[in-house]
Design a protein around this motif. Structure first.
Motif, PDB file in Angstrom:
ATOM      1  N   PRO A 118       0.810  -1.230   0.000  1.00 19.10           N
ATOM      2  CA  PRO A 118       0.000   0.000   0.000  1.00 19.10           C
ATOM      3  C   PRO A 118       0.839   1.274   0.000  1.00 19.10           C
ATOM      4  O   PRO A 118       0.386   2.308  -0.494  1.00 19.10           O
ATOM      5  N   ASP A 119       2.054   1.193   0.564  1.00 16.77           N
ATOM      6  CA  ASP A 119       2.904   2.391   0.606  1.00 16.77           C
ATOM      7  C   ASP A 119       3.712   2.581  -0.669  1.00 16.77           C
ATOM      8  O   ASP A 119       4.538   3.486  -0.757  1.00 16.77           O
ATOM      9  N   ARG A 150       3.772 -14.263   2.883  1.00 12.85           N
ATOM     10  CA  ARG A 150       3.431 -14.153   4.301  1.00 12.85           C
ATOM     11  C   ARG A 150       3.859 -12.794   4.869  1.00 12.85           C
ATOM     12  O   ARG A 150       4.539 -12.032   4.221  1.00 12.85           O
ATOM     13  N   GLY A 151       3.453 -12.554   6.101  1.00 15.28           N
ATOM     14  CA  GLY A 151       3.852 -11.332   6.801  1.00 15.28           C
ATOM     15  C   GLY A 151       3.144 -10.083   6.312  1.00 15.28           C
ATOM     16  O   GLY A 151       3.687  -8.975   6.409  1.00 15.28           O
ATOM     17  N   LEU A 152       1.915 -10.241   5.827  1.00 18.60           N
ATOM     18  CA  LEU A 152       1.167  -9.092   5.317  1.00 18.60           C
ATOM     19  C   LEU A 152       0.292  -8.495   6.420  1.00 18.60           C
ATOM     20  O   LEU A 152       0.070  -9.104   7.470  1.00 18.60           O
ATOM     21  N   ARG A 153      -0.191  -7.296   6.178  1.00 16.92           N
ATOM     22  CA  ARG A 153      -1.054  -6.612   7.141  1.00 16.92           C
ATOM     23  C   ARG A 153      -2.503  -7.029   6.942  1.00 16.92           C
ATOM     24  O   ARG A 153      -2.978  -7.146   5.794  1.00 16.92           O
ATOM     25  N   THR A 157      -5.919  -5.323   4.291  1.00 19.63           N
ATOM     26  CA  THR A 157      -5.137  -4.413   3.445  1.00 19.63           C
ATOM     27  C   THR A 157      -5.170  -4.920   2.010  1.00 19.63           C
ATOM     28  O   THR A 157      -5.091  -6.129   1.758  1.00 19.63           O
ATOM     29  N   GLU A 158      -5.258  -3.999   1.087  1.00 18.25           N
ATOM     30  CA  GLU A 158      -5.323  -4.351  -0.329  1.00 18.25           C
ATOM     31  C   GLU A 158      -3.926  -4.419  -0.921  1.00 18.25           C
ATOM     32  O   GLU A 158      -3.102  -3.528  -0.711  1.00 18.25           O
ATOM     33  N   TYR A 159      -3.677  -5.495  -1.654  1.00 22.55           N
ATOM     34  CA  TYR A 159      -2.392  -5.693  -2.323  1.00 22.55           C
ATOM     35  C   TYR A 159      -2.646  -5.973  -3.802  1.00 22.55           C
ATOM     36  O   TYR A 159      -3.702  -6.493  -4.182  1.00 22.55           O
ATOM     37  N   LYS A 160      -1.644  -5.659  -4.612  1.00 24.92           N
ATOM     38  CA  LYS A 160      -1.688  -5.972  -6.046  1.00 24.92           C
ATOM     39  C   LYS A 160      -0.526  -6.907  -6.365  1.00 24.92           C
ATOM     40  O   LYS A 160       0.601  -6.675  -5.913  1.00 24.92           O
TER      41      LYS A 160
END
Length: 588
Positions: free
Chosen positions: A135-136, A157-160, A163-166
């Motif tokens: 996201p950042d 792994r280790g994601l928030r 939260t949206e990811y691409k």
């Protein structure tokens, strides 16, 4: 003649067809039937063409390779003026350029994404790379092992949570890497909600009432707090510290960030938690001391004097005396001090901080803001200092009202009412300026400074740096002269323009009239009397025949014998001797 083809290279995507590409070496300026013709053939048998092409710029040519794996091919470019060739020798197994992965999809938990995809290269073992866009804006690359089948996957792994990811994928041959395929289409995924991490930042405003305290509680998310989902409610709990009575609690919708509760005069422990669809956050705690406890934690045991603070840039600079006993400091203020509610704000600082610049988009020039500085230890807050100041001071709204003017022939004493210096003022009154000028001409009084107005009007300026002063005497004025005067209050933002004057007339100098009377009138009067009594004055002061008894010469003691005055002939040389008559002479 044609140029030698550039960047001649061959590769395969499916182990069935080989495609060779090259760039035109340069322009020949021949067109139509004379334009260059390209022929691709085995180097060992150039008479048998594998394929032909007619192109400009970027060129390509493909053919079916059958079972042959080692190739030595030549591309020949030819026109009416000559020909040129370029050769490439390769093993098809080393020139695999896979097609882009297709049908990319994924499954999510709160901290993981498992990405799946398909590819058409069922004969080739592939090594794939997954790009995850955070996201950042940061990008992470994750590699997956070689798989000799049509389906691929990778777990990130280790994601928030929440939260949206691409993500997108590309692959290359695992055995003999040649180059990456094109990127797949981007897949957008969102992780599931998780338990909130961190604590809320909470604060309070305390108002004493009959029988206890009204406590207004405020809360907000800190930078370290992660909701990890959509906050659906806040849980507020308060309980007495002295006994084990049942805690009270109340739940609020996520649209609220404050509430008011009533507590009696005992000490209370208050906690606030945020809740999403998964769980509660850790509780944020503060302790309100009761009336029998150290009440300084609420209001302060003594009346604290307010210190003045100044604006700096787009904020207000505040400093305080650090104390080693506290583990943090809190500053609170109102964004809109003239309104109720005033939009209370607060900010926390570490134990090693003793100054800060408080910024707020609500700060405007000419508004006085009050700041309270607290020290916090073991969830108890203690009021340490009070500050008040402006983002930017502005000139006073009103001038002092001059009530009394005491005049002499060379001075004027001005007196004015106490100037209001309350919170509504747009600046701190630092003192006063007194301006004086004669109606005609410029002012140049002793002890004053020149002040030039528009229109080149010159005034005499006196500065009073004590805002408590309420009178001032202007000296060295001229008698019987008309002056204009004005008193202006000034702040750190200056003063308002000079518009309205008061007009005064100094009286005549009575001492001067007395002096003139003594020097002129009295001598004139004496002269007039002397003229009127001229004969008497002459007879008294200058007789034709002086009387010896009236002579100044005969007033000395040596000329006196008894009651009479005697003039010895030997003491004087007469000009003329005369005897009035014989009888008088005989007597003498």
């Amino acid at each position: 003649p044609p140029y030698t083809p550039k960047d001649f290279s061959c590769q395969t995507q499916d182990m069935r067809m080989v495609t060779c590409t090259w760039r035109e070496g340069g322009p020949t300026y021949l067109h139509g039937d004379y334009s260059p013709q390209y022929t691709l053939s085995k180097t060992s048998s150039q008479k048998m063409a594998l394929c032909t092409a007619s192109c400009s710029g970027q060129c390509s040519c493909s053919w079916d390779i059958g079972q042959q794996r080692i190739w030595n091919v030549t591309v020949t470019v030819e026109n009416a003026l000559g020909k040129k060739t370029a050769t490439d020798v390769f093993d098809v197994n080393h020139r695999i350029y896979p097609t882009a992965p297709s049908e990319v999809w994924g499954k999510c938990t709160d901290t993981e994404i498992t990405l799946h995809w398909n590819h058409k290269n069922n004969r080739v073992e592939l090594f794939c790379q997954t790009e995850v866009l955070q996201p950042d804006g940061n990008v992470e690359l994750h590699n997956s092992s070689a798989e000799p089948w049509r389906h691929g996957r990778v777990t990130v792994r280790g994601l928030r949570p929440h939260t949206e990811y691409k993500a997108r994928v590309r692959c290359g041959a695992a055995g003999h890497f040649w180059r990456w395929s094109e990127w797949s289409q981007t897949c957008t995924l969102k992780t599931e909600e998780g338990t909130p991490s961190g604590k809320l930042d909470i604060w309070r405003e305390i108002t004493p009432v009959l029988g206890g305290l009204n406590v207004t509680l405020f809360w907000k998310e800190t930078p370290s707090f992660q909701a990890n989902g959509r906050i659906i409610s806040y849980e507020v709990t308060w309980e007495k510290i002295e006994d084990s009575s049942k805690p009270e609690n109340i739940s609020f919708s996520s649209v609220y960030n404050s509430t008011r509760i009533f507590i009696d005069n005992h000490s209370y422990r208050i906690s606030i938690m945020a809740k999403n669809s998964v769980n509660f956050s850790l509780p944020s705690v503060l302790i309100i001391s009761g009336a029998t406890d150290n009440s300084r934690s609420i209001f302060g045991t003594e009346e604290l004097k307010e210190g003045q603070v100044n604006g700096i840039g787009d904020g207000i600079f505040i400093s305080w005396e650090p104390r080693s006993m506290y583990d943090s400091y809190i500053i609170d203020w109102c964004n809109f001090p003239k309104l109720q509610p005033c939009d209370l704000q607060w900010k926390r600082f570490g134990p090693n901080t003793s100054s800060a610049v408080i910024n707020s988009a609500a700060f405007v020039p000419g508004v006085r803001y009050k700041f309270h500085i607290y020290g916090s230890v073991a969830n108890r807050a203690f009021l340490l200092e009070k500050k008040t100041g402006y983002l930017k001071e502005m000139p006073p709204r009103h001038d002092p009202v001059v009530q009394n003017i005491d005049l002499t022939y060379n001075s004027v004493m001005l007196s004015w009412d106490s100037y209001l210096t309350n919170e509504s003022e747009p600046g701190f009154v630092r003192g006063y300026h007194v301006y004086v000028s004669p109606i005609e001409g410029n002012c140049s009084l002793k002890g004053s400074k020149k002040h030039i107005l528009s229109g080149n009007l010159q005034l005499c300026k006196y500065t009073i740096e004590n805002p408590e002063e309420k009178r001032y005497t202007v000296e060295h004025l001229m008698s019987n002269t008309k002056y204009k005067v004005v008193v202006k209050a000034f702040t750190g933002g200056g003063e308002t323009p000079i518009v309205n004057f008061k007009y005064i007339d100094t009286p005549s100098n009575s001492n001067m009239l007395y002096f003139v009377f003594l020097l002129v009138i009295v001598p004139t009067l004496v002269a007039a009397i002397c003229h009127w009594k001229m004969k008497w004055v002459k007879e008294c002061c200058c007789p034709a025949i002086p009387s010896p008894n009236k002579s100044k010469v005969l007033s000395f003691k040596e000329f006196q014998i008894g009651p009479e005055k005697v003039l010895k002939i030997s003491d004087c040389i007469p000009d003329v001797l005369a005897v009035d008559n014989k009888a008088e002479a005989q007597k003498l």
